[in-house]
Design a protein around this motif. Structure first.
Motif, mmCIF file in Angstrom:
data_model
loop_
_atom_site.group_PDB
_atom_site.id
_atom_site.type_symbol
_atom_site.label_atom_id
_atom_site.label_comp_id
_atom_site.label_asym_id
_atom_site.label_seq_id
_atom_site.Cartn_x
_atom_site.Cartn_y
_atom_site.Cartn_z
ATOM 1 N N VAL A 158 0.828 -1.203 0.000
ATOM 2 C CA VAL A 158 0.000 0.000 0.000
ATOM 3 C C VAL A 158 0.868 1.260 0.000
ATOM 4 O O VAL A 158 0.418 2.334 -0.424
ATOM 5 C CB VAL A 158 -0.993 -0.019 1.195
ATOM 6 N N THR A 159 2.126 1.152 0.423
ATOM 7 C CA THR A 159 3.066 2.266 0.288
ATOM 8 C C THR A 159 3.286 2.592 -1.187
ATOM 9 O O THR A 159 3.515 3.743 -1.550
ATOM 10 C CB THR A 159 4.401 1.934 0.972
ATOM 11 N N GLY A 160 3.195 1.567 -2.041
ATOM 12 C CA GLY A 160 3.279 1.812 -3.483
ATOM 13 C C GLY A 160 2.167 2.718 -3.973
ATOM 14 O O GLY A 160 2.365 3.505 -4.914
ATOM 15 N N PHE A 161 0.963 2.625 -3.370
ATOM 16 C CA PHE A 161 -0.111 3.546 -3.727
ATOM 17 C C PHE A 161 0.314 4.993 -3.458
ATOM 18 O O PHE A 161 0.028 5.890 -4.250
ATOM 19 C CB PHE A 161 -1.373 3.232 -2.910
ATOM 20 N N PHE A 162 0.964 5.176 -2.311
ATOM 21 C CA PHE A 162 1.436 6.527 -1.989
ATOM 22 C C PHE A 162 2.408 7.032 -3.052
ATOM 23 O O PHE A 162 2.345 8.194 -3.467
ATOM 24 C CB PHE A 162 2.105 6.546 -0.618
ATOM 25 N N VAL A 163 3.320 6.178 -3.507
ATOM 26 C CA VAL A 163 4.317 6.603 -4.488
ATOM 27 C C VAL A 163 3.641 6.971 -5.811
ATOM 28 O O VAL A 163 4.041 7.929 -6.478
ATOM 29 C CB VAL A 163 5.384 5.513 -4.689
ATOM 30 N N ILE A 164 2.605 6.235 -6.187
ATOM 31 C CA ILE A 164 1.865 6.566 -7.408
ATOM 32 C C ILE A 164 1.213 7.944 -7.258
ATOM 33 O O ILE A 164 1.296 8.792 -8.157
ATOM 34 C CB ILE A 164 0.805 5.486 -7.697
ATOM 35 N N ALA A 201 -13.215 15.930 1.600
ATOM 36 C CA ALA A 201 -14.523 15.296 1.425
ATOM 37 C C ALA A 201 -14.372 13.861 0.921
ATOM 38 O O ALA A 201 -15.088 12.954 1.360
ATOM 39 C CB ALA A 201 -15.372 16.115 0.454
ATOM 40 N N CYS A 202 -13.416 13.651 0.004
ATOM 41 C CA CYS A 202 -13.172 12.294 -0.506
ATOM 42 C C CYS A 202 -12.680 11.368 0.602
ATOM 43 O O CYS A 202 -13.117 10.208 0.705
ATOM 44 C CB CYS A 202 -12.147 12.343 -1.645
ATOM 45 N N VAL A 203 -11.769 11.867 1.423
ATOM 46 C CA VAL A 203 -11.239 11.051 2.510
ATOM 47 C C VAL A 203 -12.333 10.701 3.515
ATOM 48 O O VAL A 203 -12.472 9.537 3.937
ATOM 49 C CB VAL A 203 -10.077 11.794 3.209
ATOM 50 N N PHE A 204 -13.137 11.693 3.905
ATOM 51 C CA PHE A 204 -14.184 11.432 4.887
ATOM 52 C C PHE A 204 -15.263 10.513 4.310
ATOM 53 O O PHE A 204 -15.855 9.703 5.034
ATOM 54 C CB PHE A 204 -14.785 12.742 5.375
ATOM 55 N N GLU A 257 -4.138 12.728 -13.601
ATOM 56 C CA GLU A 257 -3.241 12.682 -12.441
ATOM 57 C C GLU A 257 -3.987 12.985 -11.146
ATOM 58 O O GLU A 257 -3.769 12.324 -10.127
ATOM 59 C CB GLU A 257 -2.090 13.677 -12.633
ATOM 60 N N ASP A 258 -4.874 13.975 -11.178
ATOM 61 C CA ASP A 258 -5.607 14.326 -9.966
ATOM 62 C C ASP A 258 -6.539 13.200 -9.530
ATOM 63 O O ASP A 258 -6.668 12.907 -8.326
ATOM 64 C CB ASP A 258 -6.419 15.604 -10.192
ATOM 65 N N ILE A 259 -7.174 12.548 -10.503
ATOM 66 C CA ILE A 259 -8.086 11.445 -10.159
ATOM 67 C C ILE A 259 -7.303 10.251 -9.618
ATOM 68 O O ILE A 259 -7.649 9.696 -8.559
ATOM 69 C CB ILE A 259 -8.911 11.037 -11.401
ATOM 70 N N VAL A 260 -6.241 9.859 -10.321
ATOM 71 C CA VAL A 260 -5.443 8.715 -9.885
ATOM 72 C C VAL A 260 -4.800 9.003 -8.531
ATOM 73 O O VAL A 260 -4.785 8.149 -7.641
ATOM 74 C CB VAL A 260 -4.370 8.361 -10.939
ATOM 75 N N GLY A 261 -4.264 10.208 -8.365
ATOM 76 C CA GLY A 261 -3.633 10.566 -7.101
ATOM 77 C C GLY A 261 -4.598 10.523 -5.940
ATOM 78 O O GLY A 261 -4.279 10.002 -4.859
ATOM 79 N N THR A 262 -5.805 11.056 -6.144
ATOM 80 C CA THR A 262 -6.819 11.053 -5.089
ATOM 81 C C THR A 262 -7.213 9.626 -4.722
ATOM 82 O O THR A 262 -7.296 9.269 -3.534
ATOM 83 C CB THR A 262 -8.055 11.840 -5.541
ATOM 84 N N LEU A 263 -7.446 8.778 -5.737
ATOM 85 C CA LEU A 263 -7.838 7.394 -5.480
ATOM 86 C C LEU A 263 -6.718 6.612 -4.808
ATOM 87 O O LEU A 263 -6.969 5.781 -3.923
ATOM 88 C CB LEU A 263 -8.243 6.712 -6.797
ATOM 89 N N ALA A 264 -5.476 6.849 -5.233
ATOM 90 C CA ALA A 264 -4.338 6.126 -4.654
ATOM 91 C C ALA A 264 -4.161 6.446 -3.176
ATOM 92 O O ALA A 264 -3.749 5.593 -2.381
ATOM 93 C CB ALA A 264 -3.066 6.461 -5.430
ATOM 94 N N PHE A 265 -4.487 7.672 -2.793
ATOM 95 C CA PHE A 265 -4.305 8.094 -1.402
ATOM 96 C C PHE A 265 -5.452 7.657 -0.485
ATOM 97 O O PHE A 265 -5.296 7.652 0.737
ATOM 98 C CB PHE A 265 -4.165 9.613 -1.339
ATOM 99 N N LEU A 266 -6.612 7.299 -1.052
ATOM 100 C CA LEU A 266 -7.777 7.016 -0.207
ATOM 101 C C LEU A 266 -7.565 5.875 0.782
ATOM 102 O O LEU A 266 -7.950 6.007 1.954
ATOM 103 C CB LEU A 266 -9.007 6.737 -1.086
ATOM 104 N N PRO A 267 -6.986 4.721 0.391
ATOM 105 C CA PRO A 267 -6.799 3.655 1.388
ATOM 106 C C PRO A 267 -5.887 4.064 2.543
ATOM 107 O O PRO A 267 -5.910 3.440 3.595
ATOM 108 C CB PRO A 267 -6.154 2.521 0.568
#
Length: 447
Positions: free
Chosen positions: A162-168, A279-282, A184-194
């Motif tokens: 899951v650290t790999g998600f952070f790097v993405i 909002a996405c995180v919550f 990039e914004d969509i992928v970055g937001t989704l990668a950070f959610l977990p």
């Protein structure tokens, strides 16, 4: 020349920096001398020597292609070279870089890199997503099927995956993942959610880390604490002793809470994007966590989410402190700060076991990332190879080892102008400093 070996510093003084401190003799103030002041916890019986590096030995020839690097290591005085090697051994480094001449600019270093390392390759970018998704899914499968005594191994794998998600997401924030900013914004937001990480708040603060790397008070990553801070509150002092001591491999949790959820820390122009990320995180927490609990119970939430998340923060904390923290790497005031020195001399390359490098997409090939954050993670090794060829003697390099970690966790605490760092237990805090003395006693010391 009256340059001395003492406690824990490796400082480079150039003619355009402020005058050498009064403790040095007037003979050290020649404008043609660069001072190499080396302090280190040298082994018992080590003799103290004096060192100086004449700026006349450094010659930078600028051209359209590659700047000619200053002289080879063989041109250094043999005793200086020996001292650098001894510091390497004491600190757990493979190489401690020589001081970078002041007339070298960050642009010189960037221009020495091959243009291909800046190119975005969509196949390689999405391959990294595939690696992270499949390795994370495998980790969850292992957690579900492993007997209790193998769960720590499953958590270690899943937390690293899951650290790999952070790097993405990290690449997306630096505009080095795709050519399309919305993607990039969509992928970055989704990668950070977990990770429960708000993408935009992190991006804004991380940009400041790159702009002001190893600048006192201004760098938003970890930096030394001030003695005045520790003395301001007994409760804060005790918290610092643990946070910068035994709990340091999870200190990024505190950084995550303090820096990324407080709207007052952001400019008005940033607030809209910050609020969308929050909002996405919550929403993820409000939907994802109850689903996990509904399907697996509270114990399942701990097994499938909390423990891998703590594994991620172990790597987040460890990577961050190794990247920029060592007794010989100074943090500097705004007036003294030099971009090229901070990014090339103030960043550490560290090799980890291969499976960690693969799952974390080479984030620890970190020096080229600080030379230019536009280099995609899959090109970092090629960029580092180029830096080794052109600027190799200035690079700080290590292979992860216990001595390296012990050095950071037991020495690199309080900022001091003369020593860079002073350890908590050297400041007379008595019982409050027991966490640090405990680490000195129990941490392994082999490299």
């Amino acid at each position: 020349m009256a340059c001395r070996v003492a406690d824990s510093v490796f400082l480079f003084k150039g003619r355009q920096q402020r005058s050498i401190r009064s403790q040095l003799s007037s003979s050290c103030r020649s404008p043609e001398i660069h001072y190499l002041k080396i302090h280190g916890p040298l082994k018992k019986g080590t003799k103290h020597h004096a060192y100086s590096l004449s700026s006349k030995r450094f010659q930078i020839v600028k051209s359209v292609a590659v700047p000619v690097a200053p002289p080879s290591e063989e041109s250094l005085p043999s005793d200086t070279s020996a001292c650098l090697k001894e510091l390497c051994e004491n600190y757990g480094f493979r190489q401690i870089g020589q001081p970078l001449p002041e007339n070298v600019t960050l642009k010189d270093i960037i221009n020495s890199l091959p243009k291909k390392v800046f190119e975005i390759d969509d196949m390689k970018a999405w391959k990294s997503v595939f690696i992270s998704v499949t390795s994370y899914a495998l980790g969850l499968f292992m957690i579900a099927k492993a007997p209790w005594y193998l769960l720590p191994l499953a958590w270690a794998w899943t937390g690293t995956a899951v650290t790999g998600f952070f790097v993405i997401g990290h690449d997306c924030a630096h505009k080095s993942f795709a050519r399309n900013k919305l993607v990039e914004d969509i992928v970055g937001t989704l990668a950070f959610l977990p990770l429960i990480y708000p993408y935009e708040p992190w991006r804004f603060k991380h940009d400041q880390h790159h702009a002001k790397t190893n600048m006192l008070s201004a760098d938003t990553a970890w930096h030394p604490v001030w003695k005045e801070e520790i003395d301001s509150s007994p409760i804060l002092r005790k918290a610092m002793m643990y946070g910068y001591g035994p709990l340091r491999p999870w200190m990024s949790i505190g950084h995550w809470l303090v820096w990324h959820f407080n709207l007052s820390k952001f400019r008005p122009s940033e607030l809209k994007r910050v609020k969308i990320s929050l909002a996405c995180v919550f929403a993820f927490m409000g939907i994802g966590w109850p689903l996990i609990v509904y399907k697996t119970g509270i114990v399942g939430w701990v097994k499938f989410w909390l423990m891998p998340w703590l594994g991620y923060h172990f790597w987040m904390s460890t990577f961050t402190m190794v990247h920029h923290t060592a007794p010989h790497i100074p943090f500097k005031s705004t007036e003294e700060w030099n971009a090229a020195q901070a990014q090339l001399n103030g960043t550490v390359h560290c090799d980890y076991p291969k499976w960690i490098e693969i799952l974390c997409h080479d984030i620890n090939v970190h020096i080229p990332h600080h030379i230019s954050s536009r280099i995609p993670s899959y090109n970092l090794r090629a960029a580092h190879k180029s830096l080794q060829g052109n600027w190799g003697k200035y690079l700080n390099e290590a292979t992860w080892n216990w001595r390296l970690m012990k050095t950071i966790m037991t020495i690199c605490h309080v900022y001091d102008e003369e020593q860079n760092y002073v350890a908590f237990d050297e400041l007379g805090y008595g019982d409050d400093a027991k966490p640090i003395t405990f680490l000195r006693q129990v941490m392994p010391d082999y490299a």
